[in-house]
Every structure is written in structure tokens, then in C-alpha cells.
Write an enzyme that holds these catalytic residues in place. Structure first.
Site, mmCIF file in Angstrom:
data_model
loop_
_atom_site.group_PDB
_atom_site.id
_atom_site.type_symbol
_atom_site.label_atom_id
_atom_site.label_comp_id
_atom_site.label_asym_id
_atom_site.label_seq_id
_atom_site.Cartn_x
_atom_site.Cartn_y
_atom_site.Cartn_z
ATOM 1 N N GLU A 1 51.611 46.607 32.930
ATOM 2 C CA GLU A 1 51.109 46.429 34.308
ATOM 3 C C GLU A 1 52.155 45.642 35.111
ATOM 4 O OE1 GLU A 1 48.114 43.319 34.343
ATOM 5 O OE2 GLU A 1 47.148 44.117 36.151
ATOM 6 N N ASN B 1 47.051 47.615 42.811
ATOM 7 C CA ASN B 1 47.668 47.393 41.501
ATOM 8 C C ASN B 1 47.621 48.766 40.816
ATOM 9 O OD1 ASN B 1 48.365 46.634 38.911
ATOM 10 N ND2 ASN B 1 47.094 44.791 38.901
ATOM 11 N N LYS C 1 44.060 50.242 40.064
ATOM 12 C CA LYS C 1 43.174 49.382 39.255
ATOM 13 C C LYS C 1 41.836 49.129 39.938
ATOM 14 C CE LYS C 1 43.480 44.933 36.753
ATOM 15 N NZ LYS C 1 44.373 43.780 36.529
ATOM 16 N N GLU D 1 44.244 38.252 41.956
ATOM 17 C CA GLU D 1 44.244 39.720 42.131
ATOM 18 C C GLU D 1 43.311 40.153 43.253
ATOM 19 O OE1 GLU D 1 44.734 42.469 38.918
ATOM 20 O OE2 GLU D 1 44.790 40.804 37.506
ATOM 21 N N CYS E 1 44.963 46.750 32.574
ATOM 22 C CA CYS E 1 44.580 45.421 32.088
ATOM 23 C C CYS E 1 43.084 45.150 31.986
ATOM 24 C CB CYS E 1 45.261 44.335 32.916
ATOM 25 S SG CYS E 1 45.194 42.750 32.061
ATOM 26 N N ASN F 1 48.726 42.159 31.592
ATOM 27 C CA ASN F 1 49.287 40.800 31.661
ATOM 28 C C ASN F 1 48.100 39.880 31.436
ATOM 29 O OD1 ASN F 1 52.187 40.620 33.302
ATOM 30 N ND2 ASN F 1 50.987 42.374 33.958
HETATM 31 N N1 CDT Z 1 45.925 41.258 34.627
HETATM 32 C C1 CDT Z 1 44.638 41.099 34.253
HETATM 33 O O1 CDT Z 1 43.767 41.874 34.635
HETATM 34 N N2 CDT Z 1 44.378 40.032 33.463
HETATM 35 C C2 CDT Z 1 43.043 39.692 33.072
HETATM 36 C C3 CDT Z 1 42.907 38.210 33.001
HETATM 37 C C4 CDT Z 1 41.514 37.824 33.097
HETATM 38 S S1 CDT Z 1 41.308 36.127 33.343
HETATM 39 C C5 CDT Z 1 41.086 35.996 35.067
HETATM 40 C C6 CDT Z 1 42.612 40.298 31.748
HETATM 41 O O2 CDT Z 1 41.474 40.769 31.673
HETATM 42 O O3 CDT Z 1 43.376 40.280 30.783
#
Ligand code: CDT
Length: 316
Positions: free
Chosen positions: A47, A111, A128, A147, A173, A198
Site C-alpha cells: 500500500e 488510497n 480503499k 487516513e 490494508c 502498512n
Molecule cells: N494502513 C492501514 O489501514 N493500517 C491499519 C492500521 C489500523 S490502526 C488505526 C491496519 O488495519 O493495519
């Protein structure tokens, strides 16, 4: 003879704020070549693969974030070498990036991920849908997860494409934590789901042990792959980005729910599996024969209700 596709997940180690798209692209090209030397035909990149994970920072100046972190065209002059090399090697790929676009008479930001065919054609685009985190500044927090500030909710739905002779869907993600998203792809016959991520090793909201965060990543990947009888390919961007750690554990999970390959580092690393696309056939014929066993008349709440509401039954 069963159908096979050699699939790789190309995990990216940290990209710091000072790193440029050109630096990122060079590393992506290097991993593409590594994947090619392993025989891979389809490579999944992370991502937001051309920059640091910028939603961890609060920026006031939208023009600055647009310039630094979003792609107004894909490929651009700086990212073109990745597309050229993939075409030269005959490799199809998935990659995520911050998309800046003019639609419906206004500037919009998503995204986004794309599927690029081995001949260089753009096969599919996904924006996304599950955007985690918050939109407001949390000045006391160790880092942000903005985000909801930097992106709109994706407007292209969960779709599949006939890609390299496999029915392929995309997610990004946080989508991987939502069973509904996988089921929507599986109901369209998905055989492969590609996903970049990420994920911070620390939880912004409460002191969750880092090992537990990895545990949740692994159990959801295995469960989603098995329950939907799909090959699931998840590629991380990870390591310490300007001191902010994100975990690796990129993986390729088979439709049986088994981890077929997993990264070991938090650096640039390619993992590769010769995926048997027919491995799901028995599951789809028996326990996960959706047409025979699903009972959607009892699942209506899934689409009618967003948040949980307590509704106890009156009678036993
Ligand atoms: N990039 C991304 O979506 N990361 C989220 C972090 C969640 S914590 C706010 C994930 O679900 O891995």
C-alpha cells in the site's frame, strides 16, 4: 493438470520522509528483478508504495501533501521505470499509491491500488473502502493515523478481474480485517486476493502488545483465505520509518488456510510461491459450496445495519 501461477509478495522496508519516489522506484525495480529470478509472474507490492506512510503526520498545507505523497498520473516520469521493467520481464503486478484525481468537477484523493498486466496494460483499479484512524489532529498522540483526513472512501466497490488467467480481486490494508469484503470478492469467484499494507507495530489508542497485533494479522489472513477458498497475497511496507515501526510478516496463504510463505525481515524482501489455483476446487465443491449452503435470507442485517445494536430475543 492443475493450473499454477508463480506469485510473489515484494515487501518494502522503511521509506523515510526524505526518500523520493525515485529512491522508492529503484528499490521496487530491484525487488521485481529478484521476483523474476525466482520465476514469479505476478508480484504484489505494498500500500502507498512510493512514499513513507504519511497519514502518521499532520500537515496543514494540502498543496504540500499533494506534491509529496499523491500521484496525479500513474505512471509518472519518476515511477515509469517500474512499469517499464515489469513489461520487459513480462510480469504482472499490484501496487498501491495515493491517487490525486479530478472527478465530478473537484479534486479527489483516494488510497488506491492497481493491477498492471504483463504487457503493461492497466487491468484494474481499486480505491480503499475501509479507512481506519481519524480525521482530526491528535497533538498529544505519539503519531497520527489520518487516513480519514487524507482520503475519501473508495467509490469503485470490491471487484474482480480476469488477470493472468486467474480471477483476481484487490483490497488494501485495513480491508483485510473485514470478512464482508472477502465474501463479496469470493461471491464473484475470486481465486486470488492481492493486498498491500502498512500496519504500525504500536496501537494508537491503547497499549496493545506488538505480538498480539501480528497475531491478529496472521489469524485473519489464514481465516479469510480458508473461509473463502482463495489464495491471499499480502505485502507489507515495514520497519522503522523515521523511528515509527511497522511490522512485516508479508505472507502468501493458500485456500487451505496454510501459510505457504512468510517474510522474515522488516526490510526489502521477496517471497514467492508456485500457487496451485485448483487447490480450492474441493473446498468450493464441498464445505464452501456457496450455492448449496449459504443462507442469505438470514444475513440481511449485514447490509441493513452498520453498528451493533443490542436486540435480545423475547422468547427462548
Ligand atoms: N494502513 C492501514 O489501514 N493500517 C491499519 C492500521 C489500523 S490502526 C488505526 C491496519 O488495519 O493495519
Amino acid at each position: 493438470m492443475s493450473r499454477h501461477l508463480k506469485i510473489a509478495a515484494a515487501q518494502l522496508g522503511p521509506l523515510n520522509l526524505a526518500d523520493t519516489r525515485t529512491t522508492a522506484t529503484k528499490r521496487l525495480v530491484k525487488m521485481l528483478r529478484d521476483a523474476h529470478s525466482m520465476g514469479a509472474k505476478f508480484v504484489v507490492f505494498p500500500e502507498l508504495a512510493f512514499s513513507t506512510f504519511f497519514p502518521r503526520y499532520w500537515y496543514e498545507d494540502q498543496a504540500e501533501t499533494d506534491r509529496k505523497f499523491y500521484e496525479a498520473t500513474i505512471p509518472s516520469a519518476e515511477t515509469q521505470p517500474l512499469f517499464d521493467e515489469a513489461k520487459k520481464l513480462g510480469i504482472g503486478f499490484y501496487i498501491g499509491y495515493g491517487e490525486l484525481t479530478q472527478e465530478e468537477g473537484r479534486t479527489r484523493r483516494f488510497n488506491t491500488s492497481i493491477l498492471v498486466g504483463p504487457d503493461g496494460t492497466l487491468v484494474g483499479k481499486y480505491r480503499k473502502i475501509h479507512l481506519p484512524g481519524h480525521a482530526e489532529h491528535k497533538p498529544k498522540a505519539k503519531f497520527q493515523h489520518l487516513e480519514k483526513k487524507y482520503f475519501e472512501v473508495g467509490n469503485l466497490g470490491f471487484r474482480v478481474w480476469n488477470f493472468m488467467d486467474a480471477i483476481t480481486g484487490m483490497m488494501i490494508c485495513n480491508d483485510r480485517r473485514w470478512p464482508e469484503a472477502f465474501r463479496v470478492l469470493a461471491l464473484q469467484g475470486a481465486e486470488i486476493v492481492a493486498l498491500g499494507f502498512n500496519t504500525p507495530s504500536e496501537n494508537l489508542d491503547y497499549p496493545e502488545p506488538p505480538a498480539l497485533r501480528v497475531h491478529h494479522h496472521l489469524i485473519t489472513a489464514q481465516a479469510m483465505a480458508y473461509q473463502n477458498a482463495i489464495w491471499l497475497v499480502e505485502a507489507a511496507k515495514c520497519g522503522f520509518e523515521d523511528g515509527n515501526r511497522m511490522f512485516g510478516h508479508s505472507l502468501i496463504v493458500s485456500p487451505t488456510g496454510e501459510i505457504a510463505a512468510k517474510s522474515l525481515s522488516e526490510e526489502d524482501e521477496v517471497i514467492c510461491v508456485n500457487a496451485d489455483l485448483d487447490l480450492a476446487t474441493d473446498l468450493k465443491r464441498t464445505v464452501f459450496n456457496f450455492a448449496a449452503h449459504r443462507r442469505p435470507e438470514h444475513y440481511k442485517l449485514i447490509v441493513e445495519r452498520v453498528g451493533a445494536e443490542v436486540t435480545p430475543a423475547d422468547e427462548p
